[in-house]
Every structure is written in structure tokens, then in C-alpha cells.
Motif scaffolding. Sequence first.
Motif, PDB file in Angstrom:
ATOM      1  N   ARG A   1      39.679 -27.838  26.231  1.00 16.89           N
ATOM      2  CA  ARG A   1      40.642 -26.917  25.616  1.00 16.89           C
ATOM      3  C   ARG A   1      39.957 -25.589  25.314  1.00 16.89           C
ATOM      4  N   ARG A   2      40.625 -24.506  25.712  1.00 14.08           N
ATOM      5  CA  ARG A   2      40.107 -23.185  25.404  1.00 14.08           C
ATOM      6  C   ARG A   2      40.981 -22.542  24.330  1.00 14.08           C
ATOM      7  N   TYR A   3      40.399 -21.597  23.636  1.00 13.66           N
ATOM      8  CA  TYR A   3      41.111 -20.934  22.556  1.00 13.66           C
ATOM      9  C   TYR A   3      40.916 -19.427  22.661  1.00 13.66           C
ATOM     10  N   ASP A   4      41.920 -18.685  22.262  1.00 17.01           N
ATOM     11  CA  ASP A   4      41.761 -17.256  22.046  1.00 17.01           C
ATOM     12  C   ASP A   4      41.404 -17.099  20.571  1.00 17.01           C
ATOM     13  N   ALA A   5      40.222 -16.566  20.325  1.00 15.42           N
ATOM     14  CA  ALA A   5      39.648 -16.604  18.984  1.00 15.42           C
ATOM     15  C   ALA A   5      40.549 -15.966  17.925  1.00 15.42           C
ATOM     16  N   ALA A   6      41.011 -14.754  18.170  1.00 18.87           N
ATOM     17  CA  ALA A   6      41.818 -14.060  17.170  1.00 18.87           C
ATOM     18  C   ALA A   6      43.182 -14.722  17.013  1.00 18.87           C
ATOM     19  N   LEU A   7      43.765 -15.166  18.118  1.00 17.08           N
ATOM     20  CA  LEU A   7      45.102 -15.750  18.083  1.00 17.08           C
ATOM     21  C   LEU A   7      45.092 -17.150  17.467  1.00 17.08           C
TER      22      LEU A   7
ATOM     23  N   ARG B   1      40.342  -1.849  25.549  1.00 19.28           N
ATOM     24  CA  ARG B   1      39.601  -2.349  24.396  1.00 19.28           C
ATOM     25  C   ARG B   1      39.803  -3.843  24.253  1.00 19.28           C
ATOM     26  N   VAL B   2      38.821  -4.489  23.631  1.00 20.42           N
ATOM     27  CA  VAL B   2      38.893  -5.935  23.439  1.00 20.42           C
ATOM     28  C   VAL B   2      39.980  -6.256  22.425  1.00 20.42           C
ATOM     29  N   SER B   3      40.968  -7.030  22.850  1.00 15.87           N
ATOM     30  CA  SER B   3      42.012  -7.453  21.932  1.00 15.87           C
ATOM     31  C   SER B   3      41.797  -8.897  21.468  1.00 15.87           C
ATOM     32  N   ASP B   4      40.990  -9.642  22.204  1.00 16.55           N
ATOM     33  CA  ASP B   4      40.684 -11.014  21.803  1.00 16.55           C
ATOM     34  C   ASP B   4      39.503 -11.505  22.620  1.00 16.55           C
ATOM     35  N   ALA B   5      38.887 -12.595  22.162  1.00  8.57           N
ATOM     36  CA  ALA B   5      37.792 -13.234  22.883  1.00  8.57           C
ATOM     37  C   ALA B   5      38.231 -14.654  23.222  1.00  8.57           C
ATOM     38  N   ARG B   6      38.070 -15.017  24.477  1.00 10.52           N
ATOM     39  CA  ARG B   6      38.451 -16.368  24.897  1.00 10.52           C
ATOM     40  C   ARG B   6      37.251 -17.284  24.721  1.00 10.52           C
ATOM     41  N   LEU B   7      37.477 -18.413  24.059  1.00 12.45           N
ATOM     42  CA  LEU B   7      36.410 -19.375  23.780  1.00 12.45           C
ATOM     43  C   LEU B   7      36.604 -20.608  24.641  1.00 12.45           C
ATOM     44  N   ALA B   8      35.509 -21.115  25.181  1.00 10.31           N
ATOM     45  CA  ALA B   8      35.562 -22.313  26.019  1.00 10.31           C
ATOM     46  C   ALA B   8      34.500 -23.303  25.550  1.00 10.31           C
ATOM     47  N   PRO B   9      34.749 -24.604  25.717  1.00  8.59           N
ATOM     48  CA  PRO B   9      33.736 -25.594  25.313  1.00  8.59           C
ATOM     49  C   PRO B   9      32.464 -25.432  26.129  1.00  8.59           C
TER      50      PRO B   9
ATOM     51  N   GLY C   1      50.608 -12.603  20.694  1.00  8.53           N
ATOM     52  CA  GLY C   1      50.380 -13.832  21.435  1.00  8.53           C
ATOM     53  C   GLY C   1      51.509 -14.208  22.370  1.00  8.53           C
ATOM     54  N   TYR C   2      52.586 -13.434  22.387  1.00  7.98           N
ATOM     55  CA  TYR C   2      53.696 -13.763  23.274  1.00  7.98           C
ATOM     56  C   TYR C   2      53.312 -13.625  24.745  1.00  7.98           C
ATOM     57  N   ASP C   3      52.215 -12.907  25.004  1.00  6.76           N
ATOM     58  CA  ASP C   3      51.801 -12.733  26.390  1.00  6.76           C
ATOM     59  C   ASP C   3      50.866 -13.836  26.859  1.00  6.76           C
ATOM     60  N   ARG C   4      50.595 -14.832  26.002  1.00 13.08           N
ATOM     61  CA  ARG C   4      49.612 -15.835  26.358  1.00 13.08           C
ATOM     62  C   ARG C   4      50.224 -17.104  26.936  1.00 13.08           C
ATOM     63  N   ARG C   5      51.548 -17.224  26.881  1.00 13.13           N
ATOM     64  CA  ARG C   5      52.184 -18.465  27.317  1.00 13.13           C
ATOM     65  C   ARG C   5      53.037 -18.197  28.540  1.00 13.13           C
TER      66      ARG C   5
ATOM     67  N   ALA D   1      34.037  -2.945  38.211  1.00 14.71           N
ATOM     68  CA  ALA D   1      35.194  -2.294  37.599  1.00 14.71           C
ATOM     69  C   ALA D   1      36.412  -3.187  37.539  1.00 14.71           C
ATOM     70  N   GLY D   2      36.325  -4.385  38.125  1.00 17.15           N
ATOM     71  CA  GLY D   2      37.519  -5.206  38.240  1.00 17.15           C
ATOM     72  C   GLY D   2      37.832  -6.020  37.006  1.00 17.15           C
ATOM     73  N   THR D   3      39.107  -6.219  36.771  1.00 18.53           N
ATOM     74  CA  THR D   3      39.560  -7.163  35.755  1.00 18.53           C
ATOM     75  C   THR D   3      40.514  -8.131  36.435  1.00 18.53           C
ATOM     76  N   SER D   4      40.808  -9.196  35.765  1.00 19.40           N
ATOM     77  CA  SER D   4      41.665 -10.236  36.338  1.00 19.40           C
ATOM     78  C   SER D   4      42.969 -10.310  35.571  1.00 19.40           C
ATOM     79  N   PRO D   5      44.004 -10.839  36.212  1.00 18.53           N
ATOM     80  CA  PRO D   5      45.247 -11.064  35.462  1.00 18.53           C
ATOM     81  C   PRO D   5      44.988 -12.047  34.329  1.00 18.53           C
ATOM     82  N   LEU D   6      45.709 -11.877  33.242  1.00 15.15           N
ATOM     83  CA  LEU D   6      45.524 -12.739  32.083  1.00 15.15           C
ATOM     84  C   LEU D   6      46.174 -14.087  32.337  1.00 15.15           C
ATOM     85  N   GLN D   7      45.392 -15.154  32.214  1.00 14.88           N
ATOM     86  CA  GLN D   7      45.911 -16.505  32.331  1.00 14.88           C
ATOM     87  C   GLN D   7      46.110 -17.081  30.929  1.00 14.88           C
ATOM     88  N   SER D   8      47.126 -17.894  30.770  1.00 18.91           N
ATOM     89  CA  SER D   8      47.332 -18.513  29.463  1.00 18.91           C
ATOM     90  C   SER D   8      46.289 -19.610  29.263  1.00 18.91           C
ATOM     91  N   VAL D   9      45.991 -19.924  28.013  1.00 18.38           N
ATOM     92  CA  VAL D   9      45.014 -20.983  27.724  1.00 18.38           C
ATOM     93  C   VAL D   9      45.677 -22.359  27.836  1.00 18.38           C
TER      94      VAL D   9
END
Lengths: 146, 121
Positions: A21-27, B32-40, B68-72, B113-121
Amino acid sequence: MNGAAARPPEYGQLSAVVPGRRYDAALHLLDRQLVDPNGELVAKVDDLELAERTDGRLVVTALLTGPGAFGPRLGGRLGRWVVSIWRRLSDHDSATPGRIPFSAVSGIDSAIHLTRRRDSLGVDGLEVWIRSHIVRQLPGAGHAPE
Amino acid sequence: MHPNDTPGVETRRLGDLLGMRVVAPGGQELGRVSDARLAPGPAVNGARAELLVDGFLVSHGHPGSLLGYDRRERQGPAIVRWIVRAIQQARYVSWHDVEKVDWNGRAIRLRSAGTSPLQSV
């Protein structure tokens, strides 16, 4: 303002630890309620502590609570004002945030569940201070709700 | 840096990362960084796996934009989904594309310079 939540699930039935499971830290983590094994509300997550590993990766090492964490996150003059006012009103160095090691986290869902009881954490959240210094001083605060 | 309970270990905070500029190799600011994605991670920390910063959500809006409406992927109702898609601007940068986190300059410098489309968690 605070009190025991509904009876917590039995150990091992917590639904939050999902492999991969991954998480977005702020969200998903910031501003989440911390709950101890007895269902007692502890504090809200105001920031995350990150440590830099030798390979440069950043790992979450602790959850931070209180104005010492929230003020700097606000940033700017407002953030410094929050910390300054809190330091004047509290009876300890509020510049130091409450710190709960990430090893105490057992699960993450709509709340963050801990393996340690609230009274063993030494975290003095904003809501605890308000309860003891303001709410309990209000007339009638000692009476049970009717 | 923020001193923590472990002697000799300097730490950072998520709040230090949020709002950082994301800069391509040529100096172009991508957002700008709006969030950080965390993974195990591979190690276990207490009752669960450690969480590593695995990438960053990059946008031109204020941190926390869209709530967060853009994450799902299956965001509903339909009108909300339509509005989110109309103003969707968050992109994703993997940790592997990060050259350096410039803490003092409050910038994340990329290898490309590349970024990727945002995938939902």
C-alpha cells in the motif's frame, strides 16, 4: 472534546496494513487522528519526520504533533507567531514538537493506529492543552452531559 | 535540518518538502511539490514496513489543491469528476528521476525534464 472512541478492533484485525500500500503523505497522513490501542484519541499528525539514508532515500521515522510541528509547517510570520504564543501559554518548551516514532504505528486507515497507550507517549497535543486549560475551567465542565 | 531524538542523526520534515520548486536540468521550473508519495521499503519498522519517499506530486497550484479529488480514478459524482479533469494539473516525478534535493535552495533538481501522469494510489 476528547474521549474513548468506540471499542477498538481486536489485535490482528486492523485493516490498515495492506502489503504494497502506498500513501500520499499530506493527503493520507497529515492532520489524521492518532488513536491508541484502547481507542483513546492521542493527537493529530502535524508533520512527518524524515531521515536521509546512506543511499539518499528519505524514510519516515516519526510522526510529529503540536505547535512545534504545526507552526513551522504554516511557515512565515504566522507560523512563528503560532509557536511564540504557544510557548508563552504552555508550561514547557513548545518549540519542540511531540514525537511518536513510526515504529509505534500499527495501521493506517481513516485514523492512524498506535501500538502504545496515550499516557506512555509523552505527547501533549493542542487539544489536550485546550481541554485542561480552557474547557475544564468553564462553568459546568465537571457535570456529566444530560 | 531538525535535530531529533537520535544523537548524531539530522532529520528533515515533510513540511520542508511541500511547496519546494521542481526544477528541470535546464533550469525550467516544472511546478511545486504538492505532496510526497510514500511506498513500503524492504525493512520492517515496528509492526509494519518502513515508508520511503518514492516520488513527488508536482502542480502549479497551492499544496493540497483539489483536496485529493484528483487522486482517485473512480471519483464521483460525475460533475466533480468533470471539474477535476478540467483543471487537472498535477504530475508525478519518481524518486529515481531526482538528481538532488536542494534543502537550502528549497528545490528538487531533476535528472530529466520529464514528468509522468499522476496515478492514483
